[in-house]
Write a protein that holds these residues in place. Structure first.
Motif, PDB file in Angstrom:
ATOM      1  N   PRO A  95      17.992  10.144  27.744  1.00 54.82           N
ATOM      2  CA  PRO A  95      18.958  10.898  26.943  1.00 54.82           C
ATOM      3  C   PRO A  95      18.242  11.966  26.107  1.00 54.82           C
ATOM      4  O   PRO A  95      17.069  11.826  25.787  1.00 54.82           O
ATOM      5  N   TYR A  96      18.944  13.036  25.805  1.00 50.42           N
ATOM      6  CA  TYR A  96      18.353  14.088  24.974  1.00 50.42           C
ATOM      7  C   TYR A  96      19.434  14.776  24.155  1.00 50.42           C
ATOM      8  O   TYR A  96      20.623  14.712  24.461  1.00 50.42           O
ATOM      9  N   VAL A  97      18.997  15.413  23.090  1.00 46.68           N
ATOM     10  CA  VAL A  97      19.876  16.182  22.217  1.00 46.68           C
ATOM     11  C   VAL A  97      19.048  17.321  21.636  1.00 46.68           C
ATOM     12  O   VAL A  97      17.845  17.177  21.438  1.00 46.68           O
ATOM     13  N   GLY A  98      19.664  18.461  21.411  1.00 48.55           N
ATOM     14  CA  GLY A  98      18.910  19.577  20.865  1.00 48.55           C
ATOM     15  C   GLY A  98      19.808  20.709  20.395  1.00 48.55           C
ATOM     16  O   GLY A  98      21.036  20.645  20.503  1.00 48.55           O
ATOM     17  N   GLU A  99      19.171  21.716  19.873  1.00 51.06           N
ATOM     18  CA  GLU A  99      19.873  22.917  19.436  1.00 51.06           C
ATOM     19  C   GLU A  99      18.993  24.108  19.739  1.00 51.06           C
ATOM     20  O   GLU A  99      17.782  24.069  19.529  1.00 51.06           O
ATOM     21  N   GLN A 100      19.611  25.153  20.248  1.00 44.88           N
ATOM     22  CA  GLN A 100      18.878  26.381  20.552  1.00 44.88           C
ATOM     23  C   GLN A 100      19.289  27.456  19.554  1.00 44.88           C
ATOM     24  O   GLN A 100      20.477  27.682  19.337  1.00 44.88           O
ATOM     25  N   GLN A 101      18.304  28.088  18.957  1.00 43.15           N
ATOM     26  CA  GLN A 101      18.539  29.167  17.994  1.00 43.15           C
ATOM     27  C   GLN A 101      17.984  30.462  18.575  1.00 43.15           C
ATOM     28  O   GLN A 101      16.853  30.476  19.058  1.00 43.15           O
ATOM     29  N   THR A 102      18.777  31.514  18.548  1.00 39.68           N
ATOM     30  CA  THR A 102      18.323  32.822  19.031  1.00 39.68           C
ATOM     31  C   THR A 102      18.641  33.863  17.967  1.00 39.68           C
ATOM     32  O   THR A 102      19.783  33.958  17.508  1.00 39.68           O
ATOM     33  N   TYR A 103      17.627  34.648  17.599  1.00 36.00           N
ATOM     34  CA  TYR A 103      17.812  35.708  16.600  1.00 36.00           C
ATOM     35  C   TYR A 103      17.926  37.050  17.320  1.00 36.00           C
ATOM     36  O   TYR A 103      17.144  37.362  18.207  1.00 36.00           O
ATOM     37  N   PHE A 150      24.440  23.905  20.255  1.00 41.22           N
ATOM     38  CA  PHE A 150      24.119  22.484  20.331  1.00 41.22           C
ATOM     39  C   PHE A 150      24.272  22.017  21.775  1.00 41.22           C
ATOM     40  O   PHE A 150      25.198  22.425  22.476  1.00 41.22           O
ATOM     41  N   PHE A 151      23.355  21.137  22.244  1.00 42.53           N
ATOM     42  CA  PHE A 151      23.476  20.566  23.585  1.00 42.53           C
ATOM     43  C   PHE A 151      22.981  19.122  23.579  1.00 42.53           C
ATOM     44  O   PHE A 151      22.190  18.721  22.719  1.00 42.53           O
ATOM     45  N   THR A 152      23.503  18.362  24.508  1.00 42.56           N
ATOM     46  CA  THR A 152      23.095  16.976  24.672  1.00 42.56           C
ATOM     47  C   THR A 152      23.314  16.574  26.124  1.00 42.56           C
ATOM     48  O   THR A 152      24.029  17.256  26.854  1.00 42.56           O
ATOM     49  N   GLY A 153      22.694  15.489  26.522  1.00 44.02           N
ATOM     50  CA  GLY A 153      22.871  15.051  27.897  1.00 44.02           C
ATOM     51  C   GLY A 153      22.115  13.786  28.202  1.00 44.02           C
ATOM     52  O   GLY A 153      21.483  13.177  27.333  1.00 44.02           O
ATOM     53  N   LEU A 154      22.178  13.409  29.475  1.00 45.50           N
ATOM     54  CA  LEU A 154      21.530  12.199  29.942  1.00 45.50           C
ATOM     55  C   LEU A 154      21.084  12.424  31.380  1.00 45.50           C
ATOM     56  O   LEU A 154      21.866  12.905  32.204  1.00 45.50           O
ATOM     57  N   ASP A 155      19.828  12.109  31.663  1.00 40.17           N
ATOM     58  CA  ASP A 155      19.294  12.125  33.024  1.00 40.17           C
ATOM     59  C   ASP A 155      19.129  10.678  33.454  1.00 40.17           C
ATOM     60  O   ASP A 155      18.589   9.861  32.701  1.00 40.17           O
ATOM     61  N   MET A 156      19.599  10.361  34.664  1.00 38.93           N
ATOM     62  CA  MET A 156      19.493   9.003  35.179  1.00 38.93           C
ATOM     63  C   MET A 156      18.984   9.074  36.618  1.00 38.93           C
ATOM     64  O   MET A 156      19.482   9.871  37.419  1.00 38.93           O
ATOM     65  N   SER A 157      17.968   8.260  36.934  1.00 35.88           N
ATOM     66  CA  SER A 157      17.412   8.282  38.292  1.00 35.88           C
ATOM     67  C   SER A 157      16.800   6.933  38.639  1.00 35.88           C
ATOM     68  O   SER A 157      16.599   6.081  37.775  1.00 35.88           O
ATOM     69  N   THR A 158      16.496   6.776  39.911  1.00 32.29           N
ATOM     70  CA  THR A 158      15.769   5.608  40.389  1.00 32.29           C
ATOM     71  C   THR A 158      14.913   6.049  41.570  1.00 32.29           C
ATOM     72  O   THR A 158      15.159   7.111  42.146  1.00 32.29           O
ATOM     73  N   LYS A 159      13.907   5.274  41.888  1.00 29.48           N
ATOM     74  CA  LYS A 159      13.028   5.575  43.019  1.00 29.48           C
ATOM     75  C   LYS A 159      13.104   4.433  44.022  1.00 29.48           C
ATOM     76  O   LYS A 159      12.998   3.272  43.651  1.00 29.48           O
ATOM     77  N   LEU A 160      13.277   4.798  45.286  1.00 31.65           N
ATOM     78  CA  LEU A 160      13.269   3.847  46.383  1.00 31.65           C
ATOM     79  C   LEU A 160      12.156   4.285  47.325  1.00 31.65           C
ATOM     80  O   LEU A 160      12.015   5.483  47.586  1.00 31.65           O
TER      81      LEU A 160
END
Length: 171
Positions: A12-20, A36-46
């Motif tokens: 999971p991640y959360v962040g904010e991007q600022q641009t001047y 503002f942004f947030t999200g989740l990466d989910m994976s597995t390896k076979l």
């Protein structure tokens, strides 16, 4: 915070991007845009290991490992604090918009051991973006299908290929 559960890897991640911007489209006032942004990466390896020994075409293959990595990424990006209409459009950063999307991907790898180290012979990645809701620039549904391929039979030779298909513009 990265964690594993039931063979799945979650990031999971959360962040904010600022641009001047030193000036907007009117050419006078400076602007500070945040998003503002947030999200989740989910994976597995076979994977599966094949007992192959070969020096066909001097490729130096000592066992083959086939690795399959399915993954899902979710991204939520809030509307920017300053709309794109108030900013001179110079690059993709200036055109950032809200997003609520899922990216599905499948990575396929063939690996071998060379001099005791793992070496990728072939890597093929397919992915597709699905927009959950409309925004100002993109519609709902599947948007972009893309692939990346890397073929490296020897340490000194590599073939790379990639492509994108835009389902909206049909190209």
């Amino acid at each position: 915070y990265l964690f594993r559960w039931a063979g799945l890897e979650f990031s999971p991640y959360v962040g904010e991007q600022q641009t001047y911007y030193s000036r907007g489209v009117n050419g006078h006032e400076s602007l500070m845009r945040s998003m503002f942004f947030t999200g989740l990466d989910m994976s597995t390896k076979l994977f599966k290991i094949y007992d192959v020994e070969s020096n066909f075409m001097k490729m130096d293959i000592h066992q083959l490992r086939h690795v399959l990595t399915p993954s899902i990424q979710y991204l939520y990006q809030h509307d920017p604090s300053v709309s794109a209409s108030k900013i001179q459009q110079m690059d993709s950063v200036d055109a950032l918009d809200s997003a609520n999307k899922v990216t599905l991907s499948l990575e396929n790898k063939l690996q071998t051991k060379r001099n005791g180290l793992s070496a990728d012979l072939l890597r093929f990645l397919m992915s597709a973006d699905y927009n959950i809701e409309d925004n100002n620039t993109l519609g709902k549904g599947f948007q972009i299908f893309e692939y990346e391929m890397e073929f490296k039979p020897w340490s000194w030779f590599e073939i790379d290929s990639d492509g994108k298909y835009d389902t909206v513009n049909k190209h």
